[in-house]
Design a protein around this motif. Structure first.
Motif, PDB file in Angstrom:
ATOM      1  N   TYR A 256      46.333  44.766  45.741  1.00  0.00           N
ATOM      2  CA  TYR A 256      45.201  44.022  45.704  1.00  0.00           C
ATOM      3  C   TYR A 256      43.798  44.149  44.798  1.00  0.00           C
ATOM      4  CZ  TYR A 256      47.893  40.763  48.798  1.00  0.00           C
ATOM      5  OH  TYR A 256      48.524  40.380  49.616  1.00  0.00           O
ATOM      6  N   SER A 257      43.517  45.774  45.455  1.00  0.00           N
ATOM      7  CA  SER A 257      42.784  46.489  44.758  1.00  0.00           C
ATOM      8  C   SER A 257      42.784  47.111  42.979  1.00  0.00           C
ATOM      9  CB  SER A 257      42.119  47.877  45.564  1.00  0.00           C
ATOM     10  OG  SER A 257      42.527  47.349  46.929  1.00  0.00           O
TER      11      SER A 257
ATOM     12  N   ILE B  10      44.464  45.610  41.317  1.00  0.00           N
ATOM     13  CA  ILE B  10      44.578  44.593  40.676  1.00  0.00           C
ATOM     14  C   ILE B  10      43.059  43.976  40.322  1.00  0.00           C
ATOM     15  CG2 ILE B  10      45.094  41.879  39.724  1.00  0.00           C
ATOM     16  CD1 ILE B  10      47.881  41.987  41.618  1.00  0.00           C
ATOM     17  N   ALA B  11      42.445  43.940  41.229  1.00  0.00           N
ATOM     18  CA  ALA B  11      40.570  43.499  40.746  1.00  0.00           C
ATOM     19  C   ALA B  11      40.246  44.227  39.986  1.00  0.00           C
ATOM     20  CB  ALA B  11      40.531  43.238  42.442  1.00  0.00           C
TER      21      ALA B  11
ATOM     22  N   VAL C 128      46.070  34.900  46.923  1.00  0.00           N
ATOM     23  CA  VAL C 128      45.715  35.675  45.986  1.00  0.00           C
ATOM     24  C   VAL C 128      44.848  35.201  45.175  1.00  0.00           C
ATOM     25  CG1 VAL C 128      47.135  37.365  44.495  1.00  0.00           C
ATOM     26  CG2 VAL C 128      48.304  36.581  46.453  1.00  0.00           C
TER      27      VAL C 128
ATOM     28  N   THR D 247      41.179  36.042  46.068  1.00  0.00           N
ATOM     29  CA  THR D 247      40.493  37.753  47.029  1.00  0.00           C
ATOM     30  C   THR D 247      40.140  37.791  45.624  1.00  0.00           C
ATOM     31  OG1 THR D 247      42.855  36.786  48.682  1.00  0.00           O
ATOM     32  CG2 THR D 247      42.193  39.336  47.957  1.00  0.00           C
ATOM     33  N   GLU D 248      41.427  38.043  44.641  1.00  0.00           N
ATOM     34  CA  GLU D 248      41.724  38.954  43.695  1.00  0.00           C
ATOM     35  C   GLU D 248      39.871  38.976  42.836  1.00  0.00           C
ATOM     36  OE1 GLU D 248      42.616  41.468  43.265  1.00  0.00           O
ATOM     37  OE2 GLU D 248      44.483  41.012  43.975  1.00  0.00           O
TER      38      GLU D 248
ATOM     39  N   VAL E 225      37.427  40.889  42.041  1.00  0.00           N
ATOM     40  CA  VAL E 225      36.572  41.438  41.042  1.00  0.00           C
ATOM     41  C   VAL E 225      35.545  40.704  40.737  1.00  0.00           C
ATOM     42  CG1 VAL E 225      36.328  39.986  38.358  1.00  0.00           C
ATOM     43  CG2 VAL E 225      39.292  40.720  39.328  1.00  0.00           C
TER      44      VAL E 225
ATOM     45  N   ALA F 171      39.208  45.259  50.222  1.00  0.00           N
ATOM     46  CA  ALA F 171      40.361  44.418  50.160  1.00  0.00           C
ATOM     47  C   ALA F 171      41.350  44.249  51.441  1.00  0.00           C
ATOM     48  CB  ALA F 171      41.569  45.114  49.558  1.00  0.00           C
TER      49      ALA F 171
END
Ligand SMILES: Nc1ncnc2c1ncn2[C@@H]1O[C@H](COP(=O)(O)OP(=O)(O)OP(=O)(O)O)[C@@H](O)[C@H]1O
Ligand SMILES: [Mg+2]
Lengths: 366, 260
Positions: B34-35, B37-38, B98, B101-102, B106, B170
């Motif tokens: 997750y981290s 990608i962001a 997801v 969250t992203e 971001v 996250a």
């Protein structure tokens, strides 16, 4: 050759920094722009490489109108040295110097090899090559700035107060090296300074600008000193004009008298004369001994010397010769040859006789 | 208590995943995913934008706008976005969670990368920029050959603080049923299993620290020594004969990463 043709710069706020300037900087010569602060020197200089675009008028580089090509291409053909060197802090010294060759696509190894040559040319140890600008003194950075401007071997160099940020001793040294370099390279140089002494020392011709960006006088230095066109120029050129003008007149071959000497490390002679010249084993004058100070004799040591006297070089200027006499504690001016070895001595009276014997006293230096 | 936390963390069954339960390794992977990608999305947006704003000095209001976004509460924004977005996804997919969250992560990462990049480029010494143009560099050459390398320390510090914030935040993925190290915190809280909860927090902190260290290392090898000053200035006044030894400069420097 660089030619300003009615070049004018009016800033958006209405300030006219340069007003219809007509000026020609001949090829292979140093043209110095000098004048009081805010008179438009920097603006004039930066119009040449179009770091500032003229509002009207044309600036010619030989037969090319500088406005006729993209600015970045013009600039790659013109060496540019700025006041605080402006070296790239993230690049090593050698890569700083090779900036323009890298830009124009010169082979990296070749560009670096040339940069190393230039490093030595401007009087820096090759060991500096791998350092960064932050590790150099101001004077050393300034030398690198000059080397960087020379890297692509441009026919033209622009220099904006390149030596103003260093102390007077280093400045003098940089100026001498600059003149020596120019003797070898013969670039077309436009040099900006606010220091009239620097202008007179370096310029083949000097352009004095007055505030508002108008040309007050364009003349070789000697003429500027002997014939300022108006009160502004006379005032700007300053005091001691007559004395400084002697710096442009050759003394010819000075007739000298033999000067008794003692060599460093030898024992003091029991001479009756009060001042005695000390030389090193090669014959280069080191300083004066005042024999009355040393009643106990002994050997000639460094600490005994009076070093006040300047040295005149045979074949040098009248100013150098006169200054040697005036600065010498014994009143006898020491004349040396090109390699610094003693020829003999002269006196102020004799140098003055030379000055008075000039064809036309008013034409000194002209 | 400390002993309980220690035994929770040292229990190997907590690290491995089973059919019913995702272990620490699994959640760590999810957290990192997750981290990462962001951060990548934020970097792709903020870095070029920041370089452009810094170089042209245009649209500087974007920086202020981005900084204003910082004031939004992450959890609140996340819940709002889930409410809006999740209904559009049906079935056995977690995409509806997801994406929100992203987005939150971001938005969290962009401001520090953007403002530091802009500041980094704008702070480049005027004389240096002037010389770059004076040597005949074009605008993009000035940007990429001079401004960017000189702005790197600030860009890095922006990215590092973005990383710290994203890793820490996250954890909220778990708040909306997703995985990640936040799982242990929320589950621990729900089950009043405090060793598990504290362990989750410790793991997040450790992860942030390790990543920051890695970035510090990367920074060291990408930023020019001429800028970091990891060079000897001892001989400014002219004892110029001592040869510079790059290794000694590295060895004598302290290992602490500069504060972000
Ligand atoms: N960007 C600008 N906008 C408006 N006015 C300017 C600008 N740059 C320079 N000027 C003005 O133009 C005039 C000439 O400036 P310039 O920098 O050419 O002077 P200078 O002769 O180089 O002075 P100095 O010896 O102080 O460097 C000054 O009056 C200055 O205030
Ligand atoms: Mg100026």
């Amino acid at each position: 050759m660089i030619r300003f043709d009615q070049a004018t710069k009016r800033y958006p706020d209405g300030t006219v920094a340069v007003d219809e300037l007509d000026l020609e900087a001949p090829s292979g010569k140093i043209t110095v722009l000098v004048g009081p602060s805010g008179c438009g020197k920097t603006t004039s200089l930066r119009m040449i490489n179009r770091m500032i675009e003229p509002t009207s008028g044309t600036i010619w580089l030989d037969d090319t109108d500088t406005a006729s090509m993209p600015a970045h291409e013009l600039r790659r053909q013109i060496g540019y040295v700025i006041q605080h060197a402006g070296l790239f802090p993230h690049r090593t010294i050698v890569d700083n110097i090779a900036t323009v060759p890298f830009l124009i696509g010169t082979d990296k190894r070749q560009a670096r090899a040339r940069a190393m040559e230039l490093l030595e040319r401007v009087g820096l140890d090759p060991a500096f090559a791998k350092r960064y600008p932050g590790q150099l003194s101001g004077g050393q950075q300034q030398r690198v700035g000059v080397a960087r401007a020379l890297a692509a071997d441009p026919p033209v160099m622009l220099m904006d107060e390149p030596f103003s940020a260093v102390d007077p001793v280093v400045r003098d040294q940089l100026q001498d090296e600059f003149l020596r370099l120019q003797d070898e390279l013969g670039k077309t140089i436009v040099f900006v300074t606010h220091d009239i002494d620097e202008a007179i020392k370096l310029g083949d011709q000097v352009a004095v600008l007055r505030v508002g960006g108008r040309l007050a006088q364009l003349a070789p230095p000697a003429e500027l000193l002997s014939r300022p066109v108006d009160a502004f120029v006379a005032g700007f050129v300053g005091r001691d004009r007559g004395y400084r003008a002697l710096g442009f007149t050759s003394a010819g071959t000075i007739v000298t008298r033999d000067e008794p000497t003692v060599t460093m490390g030898e024992s003091l002679p029991g001479s009756d004369g009060s001042w005695l010249l000390a030389v090193d084993p090669s014959g280069a004058p080191q300083g004066w001994l005042h024999l009355a100070d040393e009643p106990h004799g002994g050997v000639v040591e460094d600490r005994m010397l009076y070093r006040g006297g300047t040295l005149a070089t045979q074949g040098g200027t009248l100013r150098g010769a006169l200054d040697a006499c005036l600065s010498s504690p014994s009143g006898r001016g020491i004349v040396v040859d090109d390699s610094g070895r003693l020829i003999g001595s002269t006196t102020a009276r004799e140098v003055l006789a030379l000055i008075e014997g000039l064809p036309d006293a008013a034409e000194v230096g002209a | 208590m400390i002993g309980d936390v220690f035994s929770w963390l040292s229990d190997p069954t907590h690290w491995q995943s089973t059919n019913f339960d995702t272990g620490i390794w699994g959640q760590l992977g999810a957290h990192l995913r997750y981290s990462a990608i962001a951060l990548v999305i934020a970097l792709v947006i903020a870095l070029p934008l920041g370089l452009w704003i810094g170089h042209t000095n245009k649209a500087t209001w974007i920086v202020s706008a981005a900084n204003a976004i910082r004031a939004l509460p992450s959890v609140g924004l996340l819940v709002l976005l889930v409410v809006i977005i999740a209904p559009h996804f049906y079935g056995r997919t977690d995409t509806g969670y997801v994406i929100p969250t992203e987005i939150v992560l971001v938005l969290l990462a962009i401001p520090s990368i953007l403002s530091n990049t802009v500041a980094g480029v704008q702070n480049v010494d005027r004389a240096v920029r002037d010389a770059a143009y004076g040597m005949g560099m074009t605008g993009p050459q000035v940007l990429f050959r001079v401004e960017t390398p000189n702005a790197l320390p600030l860009i890095f510090s922006g990215f590092r603080s973005a990383t710290l914030q994203v890793i820490a935040t996250a954890t909220i993925a778990s708040y909306v049923t997703l995985g990640g190290l936040g799982r242990f915190i929320y589950d621990g809280l729900a089950q009043q299993d405090y060793p598990q909860m504290i362990s989750g927090g410790l793991l997040v902190a450790a992860l942030a620290l390790i990543l920051d260290l890695l970035l510090a290392l990367l920074q060291r090898y990408t930023v020019s020594r001429g800028i970091t000053g990891r060079t000897r200035r001892s001989d400014r006044a002219g004892h110029s004969d001592e040869a510079p030894d790059p290794r000694s400069a590295v060895l004598t420097e302290d290992l602490a990463p500069e504060a972000a």
